[in-house]
Design a protein around this motif. Sequence first.
Motif, mmCIF file in Angstrom:
data_model
loop_
_atom_site.group_PDB
_atom_site.id
_atom_site.type_symbol
_atom_site.label_atom_id
_atom_site.label_comp_id
_atom_site.label_asym_id
_atom_site.label_seq_id
_atom_site.Cartn_x
_atom_site.Cartn_y
_atom_site.Cartn_z
ATOM 1 N N HIS A 67 -22.989 -5.673 -6.411
ATOM 2 C CA HIS A 67 -23.134 -4.504 -7.288
ATOM 3 C C HIS A 67 -23.215 -5.015 -8.722
ATOM 4 O O HIS A 67 -22.271 -5.632 -9.213
ATOM 5 N N ARG A 68 -24.358 -4.772 -9.403
ATOM 6 C CA ARG A 68 -24.541 -5.274 -10.782
ATOM 7 C C ARG A 68 -24.907 -4.165 -11.759
ATOM 8 O O ARG A 68 -25.369 -4.420 -12.855
ATOM 9 N N GLY A 69 -24.691 -2.916 -11.309
ATOM 10 C CA GLY A 69 -24.962 -1.796 -12.199
ATOM 11 C C GLY A 69 -26.428 -1.416 -12.212
ATOM 12 O O GLY A 69 -27.272 -2.119 -11.642
ATOM 13 N N ILE B 35 -19.433 -14.003 -11.978
ATOM 14 C CA ILE B 35 -19.237 -13.905 -13.435
ATOM 15 C C ILE B 35 -19.921 -15.099 -14.113
ATOM 16 O O ILE B 35 -19.692 -16.251 -13.731
ATOM 17 N N GLU B 36 -20.728 -14.811 -15.114
ATOM 18 C CA GLU B 36 -21.478 -15.885 -15.774
ATOM 19 C C GLU B 36 -20.600 -16.675 -16.747
ATOM 20 O O GLU B 36 -19.870 -16.093 -17.548
ATOM 21 N N THR B 37 -20.730 -17.993 -16.664
ATOM 22 C CA THR B 37 -20.006 -18.861 -17.598
ATOM 23 C C THR B 37 -20.941 -19.953 -18.126
ATOM 24 O O THR B 37 -21.836 -20.409 -17.412
ATOM 25 N N LEU C 154 -28.269 -18.059 -1.406
ATOM 26 C CA LEU C 154 -29.333 -17.440 -2.207
ATOM 27 C C LEU C 154 -28.931 -16.015 -2.562
ATOM 28 O O LEU C 154 -28.196 -15.379 -1.816
ATOM 29 N N TRP C 155 -29.394 -15.546 -3.721
ATOM 30 C CA TRP C 155 -29.272 -14.110 -3.941
ATOM 31 C C TRP C 155 -30.609 -13.544 -4.399
ATOM 32 O O TRP C 155 -31.442 -14.261 -4.957
ATOM 33 N N ILE C 156 -30.781 -12.282 -4.074
ATOM 34 C CA ILE C 156 -31.996 -11.566 -4.481
ATOM 35 C C ILE C 156 -31.608 -10.707 -5.678
ATOM 36 O O ILE C 156 -30.630 -9.958 -5.628
ATOM 37 N N ILE D 199 -27.545 -9.678 -1.690
ATOM 38 C CA ILE D 199 -28.603 -8.814 -2.220
ATOM 39 C C ILE D 199 -28.041 -7.913 -3.313
ATOM 40 O O ILE D 199 -27.176 -7.071 -3.074
ATOM 41 N N LYS D 200 -28.550 -8.121 -4.524
ATOM 42 C CA LYS D 200 -28.095 -7.282 -5.640
ATOM 43 C C LYS D 200 -28.693 -5.890 -5.517
ATOM 44 O O LYS D 200 -29.766 -5.724 -4.927
ATOM 45 N N ASN D 201 -28.004 -4.923 -6.109
ATOM 46 C CA ASN D 201 -28.566 -3.570 -6.065
ATOM 47 C C ASN D 201 -29.864 -3.530 -6.883
ATOM 48 O O ASN D 201 -30.056 -4.324 -7.794
ATOM 49 N N LEU E 246 -20.799 -22.340 -7.270
ATOM 50 C CA LEU E 246 -21.409 -22.546 -8.591
ATOM 51 C C LEU E 246 -22.770 -21.858 -8.613
ATOM 52 O O LEU E 246 -23.620 -22.121 -7.776
ATOM 53 N N ARG E 247 -22.942 -20.949 -9.581
ATOM 54 C CA ARG E 247 -24.236 -20.270 -9.692
ATOM 55 C C ARG E 247 -25.050 -20.852 -10.844
ATOM 56 O O ARG E 247 -24.502 -21.471 -11.763
ATOM 57 N N GLY E 248 -26.361 -20.619 -10.811
ATOM 58 C CA GLY E 248 -27.209 -20.989 -11.941
ATOM 59 C C GLY E 248 -28.598 -20.425 -11.697
ATOM 60 O O GLY E 248 -29.171 -20.607 -10.621
ATOM 61 N N SER F 256 -20.523 -9.243 -15.162
ATOM 62 C CA SER F 256 -21.250 -9.741 -16.341
ATOM 63 C C SER F 256 -22.463 -8.868 -16.642
ATOM 64 O O SER F 256 -22.692 -8.484 -17.786
ATOM 65 N N HIS F 257 -23.262 -8.575 -15.590
ATOM 66 C CA HIS F 257 -24.475 -7.800 -15.834
ATOM 67 C C HIS F 257 -24.191 -6.308 -15.987
ATOM 68 O O HIS F 257 -24.996 -5.583 -16.559
ATOM 69 N N ILE F 258 -23.051 -5.847 -15.487
ATOM 70 C CA ILE F 258 -22.662 -4.454 -15.756
ATOM 71 C C ILE F 258 -22.233 -4.357 -17.215
ATOM 72 O O ILE F 258 -22.701 -3.503 -17.967
HETATM 73 C C1 PEP Z 1 -28.674 -12.998 -13.026
HETATM 74 O O1 PEP Z 1 -27.785 -12.983 -12.175
HETATM 75 O O2 PEP Z 1 -28.759 -13.849 -13.925
HETATM 76 C C2 PEP Z 1 -29.646 -11.887 -13.054
HETATM 77 C C3 PEP Z 1 -30.839 -11.992 -13.619
HETATM 78 O O3 PEP Z 1 -29.163 -10.810 -12.491
HETATM 79 P P1 PEP Z 1 -29.729 -9.336 -12.187
HETATM 80 O O4 PEP Z 1 -30.725 -9.496 -11.083
HETATM 81 O O5 PEP Z 1 -28.485 -8.634 -11.786
HETATM 82 O O6 PEP Z 1 -30.317 -8.802 -13.473
#
Ligand code: PEP
Length: 365
Positions: free
Chosen positions: A167-169, A230-232, A108-110, A137-139, A51-53, A204-206
């Motif tokens: 990978h979020r674009g 994926i955001e919900t 955790l994610w960055i 770690i997001k791009n 679960l993300r938030g 979602s962010h792509i």
């Molecule tokens: C998020 O996941 O809500 C977010 C802000 O992502 P990003 O860092 O990919 O913009």
Amino acid sequence: MSKIALNILDKTTWLTKNQPCIISGPCSVESPEQVLSTAQLLAENGKVNVLRGGIWKPRTRPNSFEGVGSIGLKWLKEAGVAVGLPVATEVANAQHVEACLKNGIDLLWIGARTTVNPFSVQEIAEVLRGVDIPVLIKNPINPDLNLWIGAIERINAVGINKIGAIHRGFSSFDKSSYRNAPMWELPIELKMLCPDLPLLCDPSHIAGSKDLIQQVAQKALDMEMDGLMIETHVNPAEAKSDADQQLTPKQLVDLLNHLTIRDKLVSDTEFISHLEQLRLIIDELDEELINKFASRMAIIEKIGTYKKDHNITILQIERWEQILKNRLFIAQKVGLSNDFIRKMLELIHQESIRIQAKVMNNGEK
Ligand code: PEP
Ligand code: MN
């Protein structure tokens, strides 16, 4: 570039089994009720693993919703415990990490805006030294593979071995149907350089809008990515951030049910063939070319309007000759044939004249 040496724990022990790992939940935690009701609906179908938030939201412009802050960690964790799911959130500095560890956040994610800054990544890494927690770690927002790898190396160097990439674009000036250009060649390159590093995709962010998420998610799975974020939201229309791209939990299930998920046990576990990778890059480049043409023609239309308003003729021979000369020179420098570029320019020129003539005739052909 040669392979990157990382100390990584086998992903099947902490992230994926045979199926892609699905991380889902709201863009932002907004209230205890919102995160709990979203979590309950997500847990019902058994397809979501984490679960993300978002708690601290890095917004591009001030005065938009910047997250509920640390209080939301408790709401997120309680929702996760209530439905039996581990919880994940984004951290952007050392205080965020400390607050997450205090509140029992499981992963955790960055975020993309933090990965771009080695100072911030190092600060996060220092508080993670000796801590056993998975970090994704997001791009970075700009298409710089080394910056992405550098952030992964910094986090790995302090002993985080449950580590992965998302990978979020990438931000792009070009007009495109995506919020963030996928530039698939970058995650492909990362996968080639770090074959053992789990690589997830955040469609979602792509996509930035609901209708494109399915197609991006499928492409990610076709490239044998290890999971999807994926955001919900229980009520996307009312979401305080990223309302356009959030799905309802039910829409997420429909989406997941329509994905073709390759069975990694029976399929070739090697990353997709070299030929396929090259084809994906060609798809991407063709799309970029089309988007560039669209941007060019939009400018042509503006020029047409300007010429019309100032009573200037459409065709100006000296300008065209200058374009030809300059473009053929550039083409020669990068090894493209004179004949090919000349033909292409002539086609573009014809289309530009057609568009301007239309503007002159008030939209009539
Ligand atoms: C998020 O996941 O809500 C977010 C802000 O992502 P990003 O860092 O990919 O913009
Ligand atoms: Mn978001």
